[in-house]
Design a protein around this motif. Structure first.
Motif, PDB file in Angstrom:
ATOM      1  N   ALA A  28     -25.447 -19.620  27.847  1.00 24.91           N
ATOM      2  CA  ALA A  28     -24.482 -18.557  28.123  1.00 24.91           C
ATOM      3  C   ALA A  28     -23.434 -18.464  27.013  1.00 24.91           C
ATOM      4  CB  ALA A  28     -23.808 -18.800  29.468  1.00 24.91           C
ATOM      5  N   ALA A  29     -22.870 -19.611  26.647  1.00 27.40           N
ATOM      6  CA  ALA A  29     -21.821 -19.621  25.617  1.00 27.40           C
ATOM      7  C   ALA A  29     -22.371 -19.225  24.254  1.00 27.40           C
ATOM      8  CB  ALA A  29     -21.189 -21.006  25.545  1.00 27.40           C
ATOM      9  N   LYS A  30     -23.594 -19.662  23.952  1.00 28.22           N
ATOM     10  CA  LYS A  30     -24.169 -19.341  22.638  1.00 28.22           C
ATOM     11  C   LYS A  30     -24.360 -17.835  22.490  1.00 28.22           C
ATOM     12  CE  LYS A  30     -27.558 -20.850  19.270  1.00 28.22           C
ATOM     13  NZ  LYS A  30     -26.504 -21.214  18.306  1.00 28.22           N
ATOM     14  N   VAL A  33     -20.688 -16.039  22.147  1.00 28.99           N
ATOM     15  CA  VAL A  33     -20.022 -16.142  20.836  1.00 28.99           C
ATOM     16  C   VAL A  33     -20.717 -15.316  19.762  1.00 28.99           C
ATOM     17  CG1 VAL A  33     -19.014 -18.404  21.298  1.00 28.99           C
ATOM     18  CG2 VAL A  33     -21.280 -18.253  20.219  1.00 28.99           C
ATOM     19  N   THR A  34     -21.827 -14.659  20.110  1.00 29.64           N
ATOM     20  CA  THR A  34     -22.415 -13.705  19.165  1.00 29.64           C
ATOM     21  C   THR A  34     -21.694 -12.362  19.242  1.00 29.64           C
ATOM     22  OG1 THR A  34     -24.069 -12.911  20.767  1.00 29.64           O
ATOM     23  CG2 THR A  34     -24.675 -14.793  19.381  1.00 29.64           C
ATOM     24  N   GLU A  35     -20.889 -12.181  20.299  1.00 34.11           N
ATOM     25  CA  GLU A  35     -20.190 -10.911  20.494  1.00 34.11           C
ATOM     26  C   GLU A  35     -18.678 -11.029  20.320  1.00 34.11           C
ATOM     27  OE1 GLU A  35     -21.311  -8.838  24.015  1.00 34.11           O
ATOM     28  OE2 GLU A  35     -23.453  -9.229  23.764  1.00 34.11           O
ATOM     29  N   ILE A  36     -18.114 -12.182  20.638  1.00 30.42           N
ATOM     30  CA  ILE A  36     -16.676 -12.392  20.436  1.00 30.42           C
ATOM     31  C   ILE A  36     -16.457 -13.744  19.764  1.00 30.42           C
ATOM     32  CG2 ILE A  36     -15.978 -10.948  22.386  1.00 30.42           C
ATOM     33  CD1 ILE A  36     -15.566 -13.458  24.038  1.00 30.42           C
ATOM     34  N   SER A  37     -15.288 -13.940  19.196  1.00 31.33           N
ATOM     35  CA  SER A  37     -14.992 -15.173  18.470  1.00 31.33           C
ATOM     36  C   SER A  37     -14.867 -16.365  19.417  1.00 31.33           C
ATOM     37  CB  SER A  37     -13.707 -15.018  17.654  1.00 31.33           C
ATOM     38  OG  SER A  37     -12.640 -14.627  18.499  1.00 31.33           O
ATOM     39  N   PRO A  38     -15.120 -17.591  18.942  1.00 27.69           N
ATOM     40  CA  PRO A  38     -15.166 -18.782  19.787  1.00 27.69           C
ATOM     41  C   PRO A  38     -13.905 -19.060  20.599  1.00 27.69           C
ATOM     42  CG  PRO A  38     -16.111 -19.249  17.635  1.00 27.69           C
ATOM     43  CD  PRO A  38     -15.491 -17.898  17.542  1.00 27.69           C
ATOM     44  N   ILE A  39     -12.741 -19.044  19.964  1.00 32.22           N
ATOM     45  CA  ILE A  39     -11.502 -19.387  20.673  1.00 32.22           C
ATOM     46  C   ILE A  39     -11.134 -18.297  21.683  1.00 32.22           C
ATOM     47  CG2 ILE A  39      -9.073 -20.001  20.415  1.00 32.22           C
ATOM     48  CD1 ILE A  39     -11.161 -22.034  19.345  1.00 32.22           C
ATOM     49  N   THR A  40     -11.419 -17.041  21.332  1.00 37.12           N
ATOM     50  CA  THR A  40     -11.194 -15.957  22.288  1.00 37.12           C
ATOM     51  C   THR A  40     -12.091 -16.145  23.500  1.00 37.12           C
ATOM     52  OG1 THR A  40     -10.634 -14.418  20.502  1.00 37.12           O
ATOM     53  CG2 THR A  40     -11.245 -13.456  22.615  1.00 37.12           C
ATOM     54  N   ALA A  41     -13.338 -16.552  23.264  1.00 45.25           N
ATOM     55  CA  ALA A  41     -14.276 -16.800  24.360  1.00 45.25           C
ATOM     56  C   ALA A  41     -13.771 -17.933  25.252  1.00 45.25           C
ATOM     57  CB  ALA A  41     -15.650 -17.146  23.801  1.00 45.25           C
ATOM     58  N   ALA A  42     -13.263 -18.991  24.635  1.00 45.86           N
ATOM     59  CA  ALA A  42     -12.738 -20.125  25.402  1.00 45.86           C
ATOM     60  C   ALA A  42     -11.522 -19.709  26.223  1.00 45.86           C
ATOM     61  CB  ALA A  42     -12.365 -21.264  24.452  1.00 45.86           C
ATOM     62  N   THR A  43     -10.670 -18.881  25.637  1.00 44.74           N
ATOM     63  CA  THR A  43      -9.490 -18.398  26.370  1.00 44.74           C
ATOM     64  C   THR A  43      -9.901 -17.529  27.543  1.00 44.74           C
ATOM     65  OG1 THR A  43      -8.285 -18.331  24.263  1.00 44.74           O
ATOM     66  CG2 THR A  43      -7.278 -17.203  26.141  1.00 44.74           C
ATOM     67  N   LEU A  44     -10.905 -16.691  27.320  1.00 38.96           N
ATOM     68  CA  LEU A  44     -11.399 -15.806  28.368  1.00 38.96           C
ATOM     69  C   LEU A  44     -12.051 -16.601  29.490  1.00 38.96           C
ATOM     70  CD1 LEU A  44     -11.372 -12.724  28.683  1.00 38.96           C
ATOM     71  CD2 LEU A  44     -13.704 -12.677  27.772  1.00 38.96           C
ATOM     72  N   GLN A  45     -12.577 -17.771  29.160  1.00 39.78           N
ATOM     73  CA  GLN A  45     -13.179 -18.634  30.181  1.00 39.78           C
ATOM     74  C   GLN A  45     -12.128 -19.400  30.973  1.00 39.78           C
ATOM     75  OE1 GLN A  45     -16.003 -21.518  28.681  1.00 39.78           O
ATOM     76  NE2 GLN A  45     -15.957 -22.736  30.559  1.00 39.78           N
ATOM     77  N   PHE A  46     -11.222 -20.061  30.279  1.00 39.08           N
ATOM     78  CA  PHE A  46     -10.298 -20.969  30.958  1.00 39.08           C
ATOM     79  C   PHE A  46      -9.048 -20.284  31.514  1.00 39.08           C
ATOM     80  CE2 PHE A  46     -12.907 -23.881  28.532  1.00 39.08           C
ATOM     81  CZ  PHE A  46     -13.099 -24.900  29.451  1.00 39.08           C
ATOM     82  N   PHE A  89     -14.405 -27.435  20.025  1.00 44.02           N
ATOM     83  CA  PHE A  89     -15.516 -27.917  19.193  1.00 44.02           C
ATOM     84  C   PHE A  89     -16.851 -27.372  19.700  1.00 44.02           C
ATOM     85  CE2 PHE A  89     -12.525 -31.574  18.248  1.00 44.02           C
ATOM     86  CZ  PHE A  89     -12.321 -31.199  16.922  1.00 44.02           C
ATOM     87  N   PHE A  90     -17.001 -27.284  21.020  1.00 39.46           N
ATOM     88  CA  PHE A  90     -18.238 -26.809  21.636  1.00 39.46           C
ATOM     89  C   PHE A  90     -18.530 -25.362  21.230  1.00 39.46           C
ATOM     90  CE2 PHE A  90     -20.264 -24.506  25.158  1.00 39.46           C
ATOM     91  CZ  PHE A  90     -21.416 -25.253  25.357  1.00 39.46           C
ATOM     92  N   PHE A  91     -17.552 -24.473  21.416  1.00 36.48           N
ATOM     93  CA  PHE A  91     -17.757 -23.062  21.110  1.00 36.48           C
ATOM     94  C   PHE A  91     -17.959 -22.828  19.614  1.00 36.48           C
ATOM     95  CE2 PHE A  91     -16.078 -22.126  25.375  1.00 36.48           C
ATOM     96  CZ  PHE A  91     -16.880 -21.058  25.734  1.00 36.48           C
ATOM     97  N   GLU A 225     -22.380 -13.631  31.974  1.00 39.67           N
ATOM     98  CA  GLU A 225     -22.370 -15.016  31.486  1.00 39.67           C
ATOM     99  C   GLU A 225     -20.956 -15.584  31.502  1.00 39.67           C
ATOM    100  OE1 GLU A 225     -26.187 -14.718  28.421  1.00 39.67           O
ATOM    101  OE2 GLU A 225     -24.195 -14.066  27.795  1.00 39.67           O
ATOM    102  N   MET A 226     -19.968 -14.769  31.172  1.00 34.75           N
ATOM    103  CA  MET A 226     -18.585 -15.235  31.194  1.00 34.75           C
ATOM    104  C   MET A 226     -18.135 -15.539  32.620  1.00 34.75           C
ATOM    105  SD  MET A 226     -15.931 -16.177  29.616  1.00 34.75           S
ATOM    106  CE  MET A 226     -16.396 -15.724  27.931  1.00 34.75           C
ATOM    107  N   LEU A 227     -18.574 -14.716  33.570  1.00 32.47           N
ATOM    108  CA  LEU A 227     -18.253 -14.965  34.976  1.00 32.47           C
ATOM    109  C   LEU A 227     -18.846 -16.302  35.432  1.00 32.47           C
ATOM    110  CD1 LEU A 227     -16.888 -13.737  37.490  1.00 32.47           C
ATOM    111  CD2 LEU A 227     -19.106 -12.734  38.086  1.00 32.47           C
ATOM    112  N   PHE A 228     -20.060 -16.574  34.971  1.00 33.28           N
ATOM    113  CA  PHE A 228     -20.694 -17.863  35.273  1.00 33.28           C
ATOM    114  C   PHE A 228     -19.893 -19.011  34.658  1.00 33.28           C
ATOM    115  CE2 PHE A 228     -23.413 -21.231  33.504  1.00 33.28           C
ATOM    116  CZ  PHE A 228     -23.948 -21.770  34.675  1.00 33.28           C
ATOM    117  N   LEU A 229     -19.450 -18.844  33.423  1.00 33.80           N
ATOM    118  CA  LEU A 229     -18.670 -19.880  32.742  1.00 33.80           C
ATOM    119  C   LEU A 229     -17.346 -20.135  33.456  1.00 33.80           C
ATOM    120  CD1 LEU A 229     -19.261 -18.862  29.007  1.00 33.80           C
ATOM    121  CD2 LEU A 229     -20.182 -20.884  30.164  1.00 33.80           C
TER     122      LEU A 229
END
Length: 315
Positions: A28-30, A33-46, A89-91, A225-229
């Protein structure tokens, strides 16, 4: 069987959800991050996850201000290592390396957590735990290399793999600190505070990354996928992880990390049509049996015998 014994047995089964959700988070995360930047994705998750947890704690009146005042430093360190450090580091690593390499590196988590817990937290080390650890680790390697030495030899490591190693270090430290902090801080409260702090740091970081402009253009698949995360991989999984460390210890909880690559593979098989070999099936069975051996004990298996013996003595 007493209430405490039932709860302890129950957590072994609930903990199976943790590697299930974290295994699914790789794919899901992989994709995200093909559509948005890693840290933005992490912020959107947490970010949303922390708000959900704050709502749950508030509605259930489980705020522990006295614990927060006493354990603020430990909770802060858990947030910096397990939420901010590991997930950053993961994202970022997923943009440079494969899920196979990441799974291989993260599969070593139980080794370091177990030795760390034995050295610094005086957790029990015995042959049963060691055998289960070794068996499950061998199983993980079989699954990842598909039973082929050529696959193992052909593995190459890059900057993404080094980032996963850094994430591994953060996760191990997070687990060891959590064992100490949760002697006084309940798992739900711990999860809420650390997730909130981690999301706060991610939000500040994301402002400098400048990736929020891509969020409105995310595909429907990425939003699912973000909802799942958010729900599964964060709210549920982190709560159960902390609850597991609190009830059964860091060593036994960490063994469930061996199931993460197992779940990642069968989820890919089910959802994306990936293939699977008989060697991988054998490896999966070894991991499952290894986790079972290490996380069960004669105390759990003989509860009924002890209870029966006690009843006979009374009679």
């Amino acid at each position: 069987m007493g209430l405490q014994s039932k709860q302890k047995v129950g957590i072994y089964f609930l903990m199976l959800l943790v590697p299930l959700f974290w295994g699914g988070s790789f794919g899901a995360a992989k994709h995200v991050v093909t559509e948005i930047s890693p840290i933005t994705a992490a912020t959107l998750q947490f970010g949303p996850a922390s708000l959900i947890l704050l709502l749950i704690v508030t509605m259930s009146s489980q705020w522990k201000i006295d614990v927060l005042k006493k354990q603020w430093f430990g909770l802060l360190m858990m947030a910096l290592t397990g939420i901010l450090g590991y997930n950053a580091f993961f994202f970022i690593a997923l943009g440079y390396t494969s899920a196979i390499n990441g799974s291989l590196i993260m599969a070593t988590t139980p080794v370091f957590v177990t030795f760390g817990a034995a050295l610094f937290l005086n957790e029990t080390w015995n042959r049963r735990l060691g055998f289960g650890l070794l068996l499950s680790l061998i199983g993980v390697f079989l699954v990842i290399i598909k039973g082929s030495l050529e696959t193992l030899v052909s593995l190459t490591f890059n900057v993404g793999d080094l980032l996963f190693v850094a994430g591994l270090i953060c996760w191990v430290v997070h687990g060891l600190i959590g064992k100490v902090v949760m002697k006084e801080s309940p798992p739900l409260f711990t999860t809420t505070i650390t997730t909130f702090l981690g999301s706060f740091f991610f939000a500040i970081w994301s402002l400098f990354e400048g990736g929020w402009g891509d969020v409105p253009n995310m595909s429907g698949q990425s939003w699912i996928e973000m909802l799942f995360l958010i729900i599964c991989s964060t709210v549920v999984a982190f709560f159960l992880w902390n609850k597991g460390i609190h009830q059964i210890g860091a060593s036994k909880s960490s063994l469930y990390m061996n199931l993460v690559p197992i779940n990642a593979i069968w989820i890919a098989l089910l959802l994306y049509g990936s293939g699977i070999t008989w060697q991988q099936i054998v490896g999966m069975l070894m991991v499952i049996f290894g986790v079972y051996v290490a996380t069960t004990s004669h105390k759990i298996r003989f509860i009924h015998l002890k209870k029966k013996k006690a009843n006979n003595t009374i009679a």
